[in-house]
Design an enzyme around this catalytic site. Structure first.
Site, short mmCIF file in Angstrom:
data_model
loop_
_atom_site.label_atom_id
_atom_site.label_comp_id
_atom_site.label_asym_id
_atom_site.label_seq_id
_atom_site.Cartn_x
_atom_site.Cartn_y
_atom_site.Cartn_z
N GLU A 2 9.06 1.28 11.54
CA GLU A 2 10.11 2.29 11.31
C GLU A 2 9.41 3.63 11.38
OE1 GLU A 2 13.18 1.62 11.20
OE2 GLU A 2 13.25 -0.50 10.73
N CYS A 39 13.92 10.58 7.41
CA CYS A 39 13.66 10.14 8.79
C CYS A 39 14.89 10.28 9.66
CB CYS A 39 13.14 8.71 8.80
SG CYS A 39 14.23 7.55 7.99
N GLU A 73 9.05 16.33 15.46
CA GLU A 73 9.58 16.09 14.11
C GLU A 73 8.90 17.06 13.13
OE1 GLU A 73 8.44 12.43 12.04
OE2 GLU A 73 10.50 12.23 11.34
N LYS A 116 0.89 -1.18 0.00
CA LYS A 116 0.00 0.00 0.00
C LYS A 116 0.92 1.22 0.00
CE LYS A 116 -1.87 3.03 1.89
NZ LYS A 116 -1.58 4.44 1.47
#
Ligand code: NAD
Length: 508
Positions: free
Chosen positions: A265, A299, A398, A190
């Site tokens: 993750e 990331c 973040e 997906k």
């Protein structure tokens, strides 16, 4: 057709697909209910394609096709060498499509074309690497001479659900596809709804390489509907997910009922610790690249730069000067260093953080605004905040864009405390020429990965992943194969079996 980007137009890739469909059981399909969603590019912010919007029925079809291929097809039981040959052909196919892939990726995500080219090469390398891994995996046996031989059989788990984010989408898809397929699993991918374009290349690459139909399936769609249906499907025993921490938490809650295997993750807010004894020139180059490459949508970005007080003021001055000179421009221009952020929603979120940083009293020393020559598109001049304190949101949260927080420290202990003062723990970077300090500080950082005197340069064999809110589990090398396989121990008796005899002493 062209899309405007302020001062100049950027070329649209030739033969741009305008209808992105699911790929199920070796055939392209629309959604069962006919639903679609619009896909836009980050320069024009105009829809250039529609994509099929999958729901539970489409996921069910994909899982059924994957299950059939897994149970009845040749892939899961194929000798490793044969599977490896297919993986190598996939790598060759990606490399042959290198330029096209880079063009599509750059157009859809806003990544500078020069950096998008690197992603294609890395994606191919993942397949080549896992082809090598499966043919060289050792097998475990435990012998008890004359009594027992115990050996471990590694079995592919079944249908793997792969859910991926929009940053470097093709490369991150390859990261999951390569080990899942190498292990003998069938998959349902997906892709992220912001950036489904490059994923449309997979079906042809796989088919040309000889991957049997039904082993790879792809359902496009919105996370909360298509992604959630994949997580909830009873025929999917494991989910490999890369994305935001909050999405990961939702998936973990959903997967708990069926005790699914999970690899997570998640987000990061990684520190770069620069000591006064470091090679400051190299540290400066690396810190700037580490946070602003890939548009800061990375990331492992070193988004908090902690600098020892004696070099802090000069470092801030030079960092700001360089950030102001970074070339922001159309993603397709080879001179561009920072392109357009992926989507207007994400752009608005990053701009909100710029406003938050100012409001909470951090010192804005570079950027913070759209470059003057780019009056449309999701562009932001690389943004540097100095004197950021640990309580500030721009230190804690973040941002996932070209925004960095610079903070001074005095002692090693203070640097470590600041490094660990956030909920994330993905990566860390230490710059020092003192070997002992390098080791000690690196080991004190709460992060899954630490680099000493480098930005993120990774050998594919090494464990990748984070601690705390940055994830669960590790990918990379044989660890990825461990995730997609189930070990089964077979205990084989060598001597005469001598089981205790119940029910033989009583006579009546
Ligand atoms: P996201 O969490 O919004 O989306 C990731 C994927 O999850 C998308 O495909 C989305 O459609 C899907 N999704 C959303 N809701 C879902 C649900 N309820 N059930 C199932 N699937 C769902 O993340 P994003 O914005 O696409 O990506 C950026 C994030 O990814 C950042 O936080 C970044 O740090 C993280 N990231 C982490 C790594 C890593 O290796 N640790 C690598 C790249 C990106």
């Amino acid at each position: 057709m062209t899309a405007t980007s302020g001062a100049r137009a950027t070329a649209v890739p030739r033969d741009l697909p305008t209808g992105l469909r699911h790929y199920i059981g070796g055939a392209y399909r629309d959604s069962v209910d006919g639903a679609t969603f619009e896909v836009s590019d980050p320069v024009g912010n105009a829809a250039y394609a529609t994509a099929a919007a999958g729901g539970p029925e489409d996921i069910d079809l994909a899982v059924t096709a994957a299950r059939t291929a897994f149970c009845d097809g040749p892939w899961a039981s194929m000798p490793a060498r044969e599977r490896a040959r297919v993986l190598v052909r996939i790598a060759d196919g990606i490399e042959a499509d290198d330029e096209r892939l880079a063009e599509l990726e750059s157009f859809d995500t806003g990544l500078p074309i020069t950096q998008a080219r690197g992603q294609a090469r890395r994606a191919a390398e993942n397949f080549r690497y896992f082809a090598d891994v499966i043919v060289s995996l050792h097998e475990e046996a435990y012998r008890v001479p004359g009594v027992q031989t115990n050996y471990v059989v590694r079995k592919p788990v079944g249908v793997a659900g792969l859910i991926t984010p929009w940053n470097t989408p093709f490369m991150l898809e390859s990261w999951k596809l390569a080990p899942a397929l190498a292990s003998g699993c069938s998959v349902v991918l997906k892709p992220a709804e912001f950036t489904p374009l490059s994923a449309s290349l997979w079906p042809e690459i796989f088919a040309a390489a000889g991957l049997p139909a039904g082993v790879f399936n792809m359902v496009n769609g919105i996370g909360e509907r298509a992604g959630q249906a994949l997580v909830d499907h009873p025929g999917v025993p494991l989910i490999s997910f890369t994305g935001e921490t909050t999405t990961g938490q939702t998936i973990m809650r959903s997967a708990a009922g069926a005790l699914k295997g999970l690899s997570m993750e998640l987000g990061g807010k990684s520190p770069v610790l620069i000591f006064a004894d470091a090679d400051v020139e190299k540290a400066l180059d690396s810190a700037i690249f580490g946070v602003f490459s890939l548009n800061g949508e990375r990331c492992t970005a070193g988004s908090r730069v902690l600098v020892q007080r004696p070099i802090y003021d000069e470092f801030v001055r030079r960092f700001a000067e360089r950030a102001e000179r970074i070339v922001v421009g159309p993603p397709g221009d080879p001179g561009t260093e920072v392109g357009a952020l992926v989507h207007p929603e994400h752009y608005a979120r990053v701009m909100d953080y710029v406003a938050i940083g100012k409001a909470e009293g951090a010192r804005l020393v570079a950027g913070g605004v759209r470059p003057a020559h780019l009056n449309t598109g999701n562009y932001l001049q690389p943004t540097v905040f100095a004197d950021v304190t640990a309580e500030m949101r721009i230190f804690q949260e973040e941002i996932f864009g070209p925004v960095v927080a610079l903070t001074p420290f005095d002692t090693d202990d203070e640097a470590i405390e600041l490094a660990n003062a956030v909920r994330y723990g993905l990566a860390g970077y230490v710059w020092t020429n003192d070997l002992r300090r390098g080791h000690r500080v690196a080991e004190s950082i709460e992060a899954g990965m630490v680099w000493v005197n480098s930005h993120n340069i990774r050998d594919l064999r090494t464990p990748f992943g984070g601690v705390k809110a940055s994830g669960l589990g590790r990918e990379g090398g044989a660890r990825s194969i461990d995730f997609f396989t189930e070990p089964q121990i077979i205990h084989l008796t060598l001597g005469d079996p001598a089981p205790p005899r119940f029910g033989v002493t009583r006579t009546s």
